[in-house]
Design a protein around this motif. Structure first.
Motif, PDB file in Angstrom:
ATOM      1  N   ALA A   1       0.764  -1.313   0.070  1.00 43.81           N
ATOM      2  CA  ALA A   1      -0.059   0.071  -0.114  1.00 43.81           C
ATOM      3  C   ALA A   1       0.848   1.420  -0.058  1.00 43.81           C
ATOM      4  O   ALA A   1       0.224   2.281  -0.392  1.00 43.81           O
ATOM      5  N   GLU A   2       1.982   1.212   0.436  1.00 41.24           N
ATOM      6  CA  GLU A   2       2.981   2.405   0.418  1.00 41.24           C
ATOM      7  C   GLU A   2       3.421   2.814  -1.098  1.00 41.24           C
ATOM      8  O   GLU A   2       3.840   3.885  -1.039  1.00 41.24           O
ATOM      9  N   LEU A   3       3.563   1.898  -1.880  1.00 35.48           N
ATOM     10  CA  LEU A   3       3.961   2.088  -3.333  1.00 35.48           C
ATOM     11  C   LEU A   3       2.826   3.044  -3.969  1.00 35.48           C
ATOM     12  O   LEU A   3       1.726   2.925  -3.866  1.00 35.48           O
ATOM     13  N   ASP A   4       3.423   4.177  -4.593  1.00 30.57           N
ATOM     14  CA  ASP A   4       2.732   5.154  -4.935  1.00 30.57           C
ATOM     15  C   ASP A   4       1.633   4.786  -6.338  1.00 30.57           C
ATOM     16  O   ASP A   4       0.645   5.307  -6.582  1.00 30.57           O
ATOM     17  N   GLU A   5       2.188   3.648  -7.066  1.00 30.40           N
ATOM     18  CA  GLU A   5       1.502   3.320  -8.420  1.00 30.40           C
ATOM     19  C   GLU A   5       0.202   2.553  -7.705  1.00 30.40           C
ATOM     20  O   GLU A   5      -0.399   2.030  -8.715  1.00 30.40           O
ATOM     21  N   VAL A   6       0.370   1.787  -6.648  1.00 28.20           N
ATOM     22  CA  VAL A   6      -0.426   0.858  -6.121  1.00 28.20           C
ATOM     23  C   VAL A   6      -1.840   1.808  -5.620  1.00 28.20           C
ATOM     24  O   VAL A   6      -1.729   2.257  -4.789  1.00 28.20           O
ATOM     25  N   ASP A   7      -2.996   1.427  -6.213  1.00 30.76           N
ATOM     26  CA  ASP A   7      -4.100   2.412  -5.664  1.00 30.76           C
ATOM     27  C   ASP A   7      -5.237   1.456  -4.939  1.00 30.76           C
ATOM     28  O   ASP A   7      -6.417   1.880  -4.561  1.00 30.76           O
ATOM     29  N   TYR A   8      -4.951   0.126  -4.829  1.00 30.91           N
ATOM     30  CA  TYR A   8      -6.066  -0.836  -4.268  1.00 30.91           C
ATOM     31  C   TYR A   8      -5.118  -2.155  -3.914  1.00 30.91           C
ATOM     32  O   TYR A   8      -4.388  -2.407  -4.481  1.00 30.91           O
ATOM     33  N   VAL A   9      -5.479  -2.394  -2.615  1.00 26.56           N
ATOM     34  CA  VAL A   9      -4.761  -3.450  -1.983  1.00 26.56           C
ATOM     35  C   VAL A   9      -5.933  -4.324  -1.362  1.00 26.56           C
ATOM     36  O   VAL A   9      -6.848  -3.485  -0.403  1.00 26.56           O
ATOM     37  N   VAL A  10      -6.276  -5.441  -1.613  1.00 29.95           N
ATOM     38  CA  VAL A  10      -7.200  -6.111  -0.726  1.00 29.95           C
ATOM     39  C   VAL A  10      -6.565  -7.530  -0.467  1.00 29.95           C
ATOM     40  O   VAL A  10      -6.188  -8.186  -1.211  1.00 29.95           O
ATOM     41  N   ILE A  11      -7.005  -7.940   0.914  1.00 25.58           N
ATOM     42  CA  ILE A  11      -6.723  -9.528   1.432  1.00 25.58           C
ATOM     43  C   ILE A  11      -7.738 -10.315   0.898  1.00 25.58           C
ATOM     44  O   ILE A  11      -8.919  -9.828   0.902  1.00 25.58           O
ATOM     45  N   THR A  12      -7.377 -11.390   0.247  1.00 23.47           N
ATOM     46  CA  THR A  12      -8.640 -12.063  -0.262  1.00 23.47           C
ATOM     47  C   THR A  12      -8.332 -13.704   0.126  1.00 23.47           C
ATOM     48  O   THR A  12      -7.209 -14.139   0.658  1.00 23.47           O
ATOM     49  N   ALA A  13      -9.320 -14.389  -0.422  1.00 22.55           N
ATOM     50  CA  ALA A  13      -9.246 -15.878  -0.193  1.00 22.55           C
ATOM     51  C   ALA A  13      -9.249 -16.409  -1.551  1.00 22.55           C
ATOM     52  O   ALA A  13      -9.970 -15.862  -2.412  1.00 22.55           O
ATOM     53  N   GLY A  14      -8.613 -17.653  -1.604  1.00 20.60           N
ATOM     54  CA  GLY A  14      -8.750 -18.267  -2.942  1.00 20.60           C
ATOM     55  C   GLY A  14      -7.230 -18.437  -3.426  1.00 20.60           C
ATOM     56  O   GLY A  14      -6.411 -18.458  -2.686  1.00 20.60           O
ATOM     57  N   SER A  15      -7.125 -18.363  -4.997  1.00 18.37           N
ATOM     58  CA  SER A  15      -5.729 -18.624  -5.367  1.00 18.37           C
ATOM     59  C   SER A  15      -4.750 -17.615  -4.858  1.00 18.37           C
ATOM     60  O   SER A  15      -3.543 -17.757  -4.837  1.00 18.37           O
ATOM     61  N   PHE A  16      -5.199 -16.108  -4.458  1.00 20.17           N
ATOM     62  CA  PHE A  16      -4.204 -15.306  -4.394  1.00 20.17           C
ATOM     63  C   PHE A  16      -4.419 -14.871  -2.913  1.00 20.17           C
ATOM     64  O   PHE A  16      -5.416 -14.767  -2.336  1.00 20.17           O
TER      65      PHE A  16
END
Length: 170
Positions: A107-122
């Motif tokens: 989330a600290e990276l400038d180009e990242v505008d969305y971070v979500v913790i998920t269930a499943g393959s990722f």
């Protein structure tokens, strides 16, 4: 209630993520105010007041309470293409170790505008906006260098068919 503050990539704006926030502020009138602002975030409080049956001052107070509680934000939504970012991608990440710590570092990276913790393959999904494919490759290399990231898989957006911020207030 746990609060966590994050720097937004654009302009250093702070975004508070509230976990376990109370729904006490969301009566029918508050939901109507939110719907009015979803239609037009610049709609005058007097106009909203007429639509929901409150005075301008009462609407102003309610909006401020909703903002302070982290229930909503009023922001300018931009078109990345118009701003010189024609390449967008969703990136799935597999991680090990402390998942929330990895998410916070991403989330600290400038180009990242969305971070979500998920269930499943990722374990995590991130969305990035880029100037071009070389810029995307650079971002992927930075993501892969974050401690705890095992692998990434990029899903490049070819054409955006729908993006909305007007989901209902249930």
């Amino acid at each position: 209630m746990t609060n966590r503050q994050q720097d937004n990539a654009n302009g250093g704006r702070r975004v508070t993520v509230r976990e376990g926030a109370s729904h006490a502020l969301l009566d029918d009138v508050a939901k109507q105010i939110i719907e009015q602002l979803q239609e037009d975030g610049r709609r005058p409080y007097a106009t909203i007041g007429k639509a929901v049956g409150l005075s301008e001052a009462a609407v102003r107070q309610r909006v401020q309470r909703l903002l302070d509680a982290g229930v909503m934000q009023i922001v300018a939504v931009t078109d990345p293409l118009q701003l010189g970012f024609p390449r967008q991608a969703m990136i799935g990440l597999r991680t090990n170790g402390n998942l929330e710590a990895v998410a916070d570092r991403l989330a600290e990276l400038d180009e990242v505008d969305y971070v979500v913790i998920t269930a499943g393959s990722f374990d995590l999904l991130t969305e990035v906006v880029c100037r071009n494919d070389d810029h995307l490759l650079e971002i992927l290399q930075r993501l892969r260098s974050v401690e705890g990231v095992l692998s990434t898989e990029a899903f490049v957006y070819l054409k955006l068919r729908k993006q909305t911020y007007t989901w209902g207030t249930a």
